[in-house]
Structures are given as C-alpha cells and as structure tokens.
Design a protein around this motif. Structure first.
Motif, PDB file in Angstrom:
ATOM      1  N   HIS A 176      27.333  45.372 -41.247  1.00 30.20           N
ATOM      2  CA  HIS A 176      28.346  45.619 -40.211  1.00 30.20           C
ATOM      3  C   HIS A 176      28.548  44.333 -39.413  1.00 30.20           C
ATOM      4  N   GLN A 180      34.717  55.575 -30.450  1.00 32.21           N
ATOM      5  CA  GLN A 180      34.380  55.984 -31.812  1.00 32.21           C
ATOM      6  C   GLN A 180      35.584  55.829 -32.733  1.00 32.21           C
ATOM      7  N   GLU A 184      30.556  57.135 -37.476  1.00 31.84           N
ATOM      8  CA  GLU A 184      31.620  56.168 -37.218  1.00 31.84           C
ATOM      9  C   GLU A 184      32.536  55.985 -38.416  1.00 31.84           C
ATOM     10  N   LEU A 185      32.009  56.203 -39.605  1.00 26.15           N
ATOM     11  CA  LEU A 185      32.748  55.853 -40.821  1.00 26.15           C
ATOM     12  C   LEU A 185      34.120  56.505 -40.873  1.00 26.15           C
ATOM     13  N   ARG A 193      36.270  51.988 -33.308  1.00 27.58           N
ATOM     14  CA  ARG A 193      35.214  51.391 -34.122  1.00 27.58           C
ATOM     15  C   ARG A 193      35.320  51.866 -35.572  1.00 27.58           C
ATOM     16  N   TYR A 203      24.922  58.152 -47.566  1.00 30.49           N
ATOM     17  CA  TYR A 203      24.328  57.614 -46.347  1.00 30.49           C
ATOM     18  C   TYR A 203      22.867  57.292 -46.632  1.00 30.49           C
ATOM     19  N   ARG A 218      23.067  54.955 -39.723  1.00 33.40           N
ATOM     20  CA  ARG A 218      23.437  54.828 -38.303  1.00 33.40           C
ATOM     21  C   ARG A 218      24.949  54.837 -38.091  1.00 33.40           C
ATOM     22  N   TYR A 219      25.726  54.580 -39.163  1.00 37.26           N
ATOM     23  CA  TYR A 219      27.182  54.538 -39.038  1.00 37.26           C
ATOM     24  C   TYR A 219      27.836  55.811 -39.570  1.00 37.26           C
ATOM     25  N   LEU A 259      35.917  49.425 -38.833  1.00 37.00           N
ATOM     26  CA  LEU A 259      35.053  49.468 -40.018  1.00 37.00           C
ATOM     27  C   LEU A 259      35.872  49.745 -41.277  1.00 37.00           C
TER      28      LEU A 259
END
Length: 342
Positions: free
Chosen positions: A9, A275, A309-310, A278, A333, A305-306, A282
């Motif tokens: 990231h 969110q 967010e993905l 971000r 994941y 951890r993402y 990404l």
C-alpha cells in the motif's frame, strides 16, 4: 507467462503516539471565516481558557494515575499563536510538566498563516512546542480573496517556510471547494503542499453550514459546493499525490462531532468519507498494477488490514472491480503487508 505483481500500500506508516485533543473554539481568532462552524462542531460558541486549563490538568493527572499514555497533546480549534498573553506559555508550561512525568511526548497546535512570525515560533519551540498545523486552506490568491481569508498565497507559503526554519514539524490543512474555486486550483494546492514536504495534511472539503456567512451566499445562489462524486475523485487523486511524497494524510472531511451533521445545508459531507476516498485511491493503484500485468487478473491477495477499505464504503466499488475483471472468489484476504496480483 506473466509474473505476479507484488506491491505494498502506498500510504506512509501511521504515527504511533495517540493524540489528546484540546479544543479552543474561536480562541485567538481575529475574526470568523465565511465557512466556520466550530460552534456546531464543538457545541460551544465561546471558550473560557482558565476552565479549559483546569479541566485539562485534572484529566491529565487522572490519566497519569491510571497508567495511560503516552500522548501527543494537540491544541485545536482556535489560533494558538494569537492567544492573548500569557496563555500560549501557560498551556505549554503545563504540557512540559506532564512531559517531564512521561505522559506527554509531543505538543502541537493549529493556527493561521498570517499569525506566525520567526521570533514567535522560535519562542514557542523553546517553550516545548513541537509542531504547527497551518490552516492554509488554499495557496490560490483568488480563492483566498473571495473567501475573505485576509492573506495571500505567498503569505501561506512563507508561513510554511517559517515553521520549518524554526525547527518545528509542519502540518497543512487544505479546504477544497472554497468560494472562488476553479478547475485545477485544488490539484495545484496539492502539488504545492507536496513540494513543501509537511509531516501531515488534513483535507476538509468546504461545506455549507447553517448560520455561517457562507450559508447566506449559498441561499442567494452565489456559491455552490462540490458534489460528493467530484470530492471523492479529487481527494483520491490528492491522497495518491501526497502519499507518493511520503506525506501522511491524517483527516479526510470533518468528523461528525457535536451537532454538525444536523446543520449541514449542502456540500460533500459523508459519515464515511475517509473510507470511501481511501478505497477509491486503492482501486486506482490496483488498476495501474493490472496495466503492468498485461492481462486480465486471475487473483488478488489483499492484506487483511485493508479488507474494510478495498471495496469502499458499503461495497460501493464492487461494480468497478467487476469491470476490472475480478469475479467472485478471486480476492483473498491474507496476513502480511503485500498485495499479490496474478
């Protein structure tokens, strides 16, 4: 056969110290800006510095007794460098006492670009200040003039230089979509900001909030805020540009504090704006990696951890990922820090 593309990231690592915010709404401010709604954010329209100092000292003593911390104390909401004497020294002296006892490790404040000077900054640094966040809002003269900020882009640039020359860490706040905004202004502000290499940046898209002078302009049809879709796209681009220069973006949009939400009349406010933006940034990174892959993707490993967010807020990016070629079951994941695209 194409090799897998392994990447991390682009966001710089976060700070490890927790922030202890101290809000000083309107304190030291020379006047109220067109868009300012700190009374709605904090629930207070004035401040008693003596009460804030006493309450803060009590709370810090309790935190110390409970074994909490350490913290970075942050004086927000007012114009710290323009507080009447002896308040800047008084607050910094109190912070220094708790620094000696191990509870406080760093001290920052927010202020205006036209309320700093080299001697004053040097004095504050000598008293224990570590960082100054400047409410630059924009480096564009027309936007600053139309918004009634009372200073020029050169004043803002000079203030940023003064902070760094004083040996203080620099934070910059930008407010895209101000009155006087034009296409390209925010992108130029981001470019200038990245070039100044601040430690942190905050991005607060301009909102129309009840009982502000900006609300009157909006009601008269003389101001129109950014749309949410434009805001998401512009902020995602800003994130990528700032991350590329190793600049941490520590806030996207105003937090839903106090009674703020119920007083927003118009503008790109969303409770999960960070969110959403971000996630979009990404997605742009992943799209670029697919171009390097040279074929349609077959799988994508994403650090756990993402996971939230993905796909953005409420899976709003699911359709975009489908267009990129990601079918059901193609995203895994995983533990670790690396994305793996095949």
């Amino acid at each position: 056969m194409p090799h897998p593309i392994v990447f991390t990231h682009p966001e710089p690592p976060p700070a490890t110290t927790r922030i202890w915010p101290v809000f000083l709404p309107f304190a030291g401010c020379p006047y109220r800006c067109l868009y300012c709604a700190q009374d709605k954010q904090t629930g207070r329209d004035h401040v008693d510095l003596g009460n804030i100092l006493r309450d803060l000292e009590t709370d810090l003593e309790q935190a110390l007794a409970a074994g909490r911390g350490p913290y970075e104390i942050a004086f927000y909401g007012g114009t710290f460098t323009a507080l009447p004497e002896p308040w800047p020294e008084t607050f910094l002296s109190m912070a220094a006492r708790f620094r000696e006892r191990g509870l406080i490790t760093r001290v920052r404040c927010s202020t205006r670009p036209d309320c700093v000077d080299p001697d004053g900054l040097a004095g504050l640094r000598a008293q224990g200040l570590d960082m100054v966040e400047l409410g630059v809002q924009s480096f564009d003269d027309a936007a600053l003039r139309t918004s009634g900020r009372g200073y020029t882009g050169e004043t803002a640039r000079a203030a940023c230089a003064m902070v760094k020359e004083a040996g203080l860490a620099l934070g910059i706040q930008l407010l895209p979509g101000l009155p006087g905004d034009r296409d390209g202004v925010f992108a130029d502000d981001v470019r200038r900001t990245a070039g100044l290499a601040p430690e942190t940046v905050r991005l607060y898209p301009c909102l129309v909030i009840r009982d502000t002078p900006l609300a009157a302009l909006w009601e008269q049809g003389e101001y129109a805020p950014w749309t949410l879709s434009r805001t998401r796209a512009e902020l995602a681009g800003a994130l990528l540009a700032l991350w590329a220069k190793n600049v941490r973006v520590i806030r996207l949009g105003l937090p839903p504090e106090g009674t703020l939400a119920e007083h927003i009349l118009d503008g790109p406010w969303h409770p999960a704006l960070g969110q959403s933006v971000r996630g979009l940034a990404l997605a742009q990174v992943i799209w670029e990696k697919i171009q390097l892959l040279g074929k349609g993707p077959s799988s994508l490993d994403v650090p756990r951890r993402y996971q939230g967010e993905l796909l953005g807020h409420a899976d709003e990016l699911a359709e975009e990922y489908a267009i990129l070629g990601f079918g059901k079951g193609m995203v895994r994941y995983v533990d670790g820090d690396e994305f793996v695209l095949e």
